[in-house]
Enzyme design. Structure first.
Site, PDB file in Angstrom:
ATOM      1  N   ASP A  87      26.357  65.038  53.979  1.00 23.92           N
ATOM      2  CA  ASP A  87      26.014  65.856  55.143  1.00 23.92           C
ATOM      3  C   ASP A  87      24.571  66.355  55.125  1.00 23.92           C
ATOM      4  O   ASP A  87      23.959  66.491  54.061  1.00 23.92           O
ATOM      5  CB  ASP A  87      26.902  67.107  55.178  1.00 23.92           C
ATOM      6  CG  ASP A  87      28.334  66.784  55.570  1.00 23.92           C
ATOM      7  OD1 ASP A  87      28.732  65.611  55.468  1.00 23.92           O
ATOM      8  OD2 ASP A  87      29.041  67.723  55.968  1.00 23.92           O
ATOM      9  N   ASP A  88      24.097  66.655  56.300  1.00 22.38           N
ATOM     10  CA  ASP A  88      22.893  67.453  56.555  1.00 22.38           C
ATOM     11  C   ASP A  88      21.597  66.662  56.518  1.00 22.38           C
ATOM     12  O   ASP A  88      20.552  67.196  56.846  1.00 22.38           O
ATOM     13  CB  ASP A  88      22.766  68.655  55.609  1.00 22.38           C
ATOM     14  CG  ASP A  88      23.868  69.690  55.823  1.00 22.38           C
ATOM     15  OD1 ASP A  88      24.720  69.471  56.706  1.00 22.38           O
ATOM     16  OD2 ASP A  88      23.876  70.707  55.105  1.00 22.38           O
ATOM     17  N   HIS A 138      26.765  65.358  63.014  1.00 22.01           N
ATOM     18  CA  HIS A 138      26.914  66.660  62.347  1.00 22.01           C
ATOM     19  C   HIS A 138      26.175  67.739  63.143  1.00 22.01           C
ATOM     20  O   HIS A 138      25.664  68.682  62.555  1.00 22.01           O
ATOM     21  CB  HIS A 138      26.384  66.562  60.913  1.00 22.01           C
ATOM     22  CG  HIS A 138      26.752  67.721  60.031  1.00 22.01           C
ATOM     23  ND1 HIS A 138      28.008  68.297  60.016  1.00 22.01           N
ATOM     24  CD2 HIS A 138      26.019  68.408  59.114  1.00 22.01           C
ATOM     25  CE1 HIS A 138      28.017  69.289  59.131  1.00 22.01           C
ATOM     26  NE2 HIS A 138      26.825  69.376  58.583  1.00 22.01           N
ATOM     27  N   HIS A 142      22.836  72.228  63.458  1.00 23.75           N
ATOM     28  CA  HIS A 142      23.733  72.873  62.496  1.00 23.75           C
ATOM     29  C   HIS A 142      24.181  74.294  62.842  1.00 23.75           C
ATOM     30  O   HIS A 142      24.252  75.159  61.971  1.00 23.75           O
ATOM     31  CB  HIS A 142      23.079  72.858  61.096  1.00 23.75           C
ATOM     32  CG  HIS A 142      24.066  72.737  59.979  1.00 23.75           C
ATOM     33  ND1 HIS A 142      24.715  73.835  59.438  1.00 23.75           N
ATOM     34  CD2 HIS A 142      24.519  71.670  59.293  1.00 23.75           C
ATOM     35  CE1 HIS A 142      25.513  73.419  58.450  1.00 23.75           C
ATOM     36  NE2 HIS A 142      25.416  72.119  58.352  1.00 23.75           N
ATOM     37  N   TYR A 179      29.729  73.833  58.782  1.00 21.57           N
ATOM     38  CA  TYR A 179      30.517  74.882  58.104  1.00 21.57           C
ATOM     39  C   TYR A 179      32.012  74.624  58.196  1.00 21.57           C
ATOM     40  O   TYR A 179      32.807  75.475  57.810  1.00 21.57           O
ATOM     41  CB  TYR A 179      30.200  76.280  58.657  1.00 21.57           C
ATOM     42  CG  TYR A 179      28.733  76.528  58.848  1.00 21.57           C
ATOM     43  CD1 TYR A 179      27.893  76.702  57.742  1.00 21.57           C
ATOM     44  CD2 TYR A 179      28.162  76.530  60.114  1.00 21.57           C
ATOM     45  CE1 TYR A 179      26.532  76.883  57.903  1.00 21.57           C
ATOM     46  CE2 TYR A 179      26.807  76.708  60.288  1.00 21.57           C
ATOM     47  CZ  TYR A 179      25.998  76.882  59.180  1.00 21.57           C
ATOM     48  OH  TYR A 179      24.647  77.057  59.328  1.00 21.57           O
ATOM     49  N   HIS A 233      26.318  66.851  49.903  1.00 24.00           N
ATOM     50  CA  HIS A 233      25.126  66.992  50.743  1.00 24.00           C
ATOM     51  C   HIS A 233      23.984  66.188  50.137  1.00 24.00           C
ATOM     52  O   HIS A 233      23.652  66.397  48.970  1.00 24.00           O
ATOM     53  CB  HIS A 233      24.729  68.469  50.856  1.00 24.00           C
ATOM     54  CG  HIS A 233      25.789  69.308  51.514  1.00 24.00           C
ATOM     55  ND1 HIS A 233      26.880  69.781  50.830  1.00 24.00           N
ATOM     56  CD2 HIS A 233      25.933  69.718  52.785  1.00 24.00           C
ATOM     57  CE1 HIS A 233      27.647  70.470  51.658  1.00 24.00           C
ATOM     58  NE2 HIS A 233      27.108  70.447  52.853  1.00 24.00           N
TER      59      HIS A 233
HETATM   60 NI    NI Z   1      26.300  70.813  57.055  1.00 23.28          NI
END
Ligand code: NI
Length: 314
Positions: A87-88, A138, A142, A179, A233
């Protein structure tokens, strides 16, 4: 002192950190083993109305038709297959290094990219696709989607889809809410309106919090079960550094990796392996589906725990 301990209280305390880009935690539940229904009702109570008659008969599984599910924490009935998700990102430094690690092992993963990062690095998304990975949504920057109105959600989803499509030529089919903040109404909307299955996780090493590769590896290897969805991540050096050892350990345990979209498409296609009992029962009529620990030889409640690691399940 066990580094494996996942402090529930600390996790709950972290909830107040919502807004930090890299903090990635669930709404109110710790990690493993939570039923989906418990995880998804923490934000907003939803109208349980179901106008469309979706009583489609299940093809193979008696439990629940896959078509009716809008979200997943893990996937049942897939044998020793799991999905690892990152993720991210993409991170221009770390993600290419991670792609090298995956490529060296023939592992395909899912990347839940943040839209603004994806727009800045389309070439990384193109490499992901070229190497067999799934690129998925995603959000744009965020936020907790549950705190946005309908227009805000629309913007987060469609801008990110557009950035992904601009880079790789197609829209994603899964998404992960930042989250893990979601609820059943939002899950349904994301699925029905945008064609995005909502993917949470059942293995969370809290790698955004514990920047320690050994700890991250231990948490993942100990927590992963057949059908798991693993959350990592690819914006933390320690997380990427944990991957070679983590992936090698899981491969040694017989796990196979597929992107999330493939994992959920596999749902229910592999019957759980029965515990080898003292009295062999060759009758194929009795399908083992329920997690009832009736077999005297099974110590755990989960049928997956008792599946031997050496099992040659295809
Ligand atoms: Ni995230």
């Amino acid at each position: 002192m066990s580094a494996r301990t996942v402090p529930v209280a600390a996790l709950a305390a972290v909830l107040s950190l919502a807004g930090c880009q890299s903090v990635h935690t669930q709404s109110a539940t710790p990690t493993l083993e939570q039923p989906v229904s418990l995880r998804l009702t923490t934000e907003t109570p939803l109208p349980a109305a179901s106008p469309t008659a979706s009583g489609t008969p299940a093809a193979s599984l008696p439990a629940k038709p896959a078509s009716a599910k809008h979200s997943y924490n893990r996937v049942e009935g897939v044998g020793r297959t799991v999905a690892i998700t990152f993720d991210d990102g993409p991170s221009p430094k770390l993600t290419p290094a991670l792609l090298d690690i995956l490529k060296a092992r023939g592992i395909r993963a899912t990347f839940y990219v943040v839209g603004q990062n994806a727009a800045a690095h389309p070439e990384i998304l193109q490499r992901m696709v070229a190497e067999g990975h799934e690129v998925a949504n995603h959000s744009w920057n965020h936020p907790a989607l549950t705190k946005l109105g309908a227009a805000g959600v629309e913007s987060q989803i469609t801008r990110t889809n557009a950035a992904i499509k601009a880079a790789i030529g197609r829209n994603p089919t899964t998404m992960r809410p930042p989250y893990g903040a979601t609820n059943a109404a939002l899950n349904r909307r994301l699925d029905e309106q945008y064609g995005l299955k909502v993917i949470l996780w059942d293995v969370d090493p809290l790698d955004w919090k514990y920047r320690n590769a050994a700890r991250v590896q231990r948490a993942i290897v100990e927590g992963t079960r057949p059908g798991s969805i693993i959350l990592v991540h690819d914006i933390h050096p320690s997380s990427v550094a944990a991957m070679p050892g983590t992936l090698d350990a899981l491969l040694a345990k017989g796990y196979k990796f597929v992107p999330v979209a493939e994992l959920i498409a596999m749902e229910g296609t592999v019957a759980p392996v029965a515990v080898p009992s003292a009295t062999p029962t060759p009758e194929p009529s009795s399908v083992v589906t329920a997690p009832t620990p009736t077999a005297a030889a099974s110590p755990a409640a989960s049928p997956f725990r008792v599946e031997p690691y050496a099992s040659p399940t295809p």
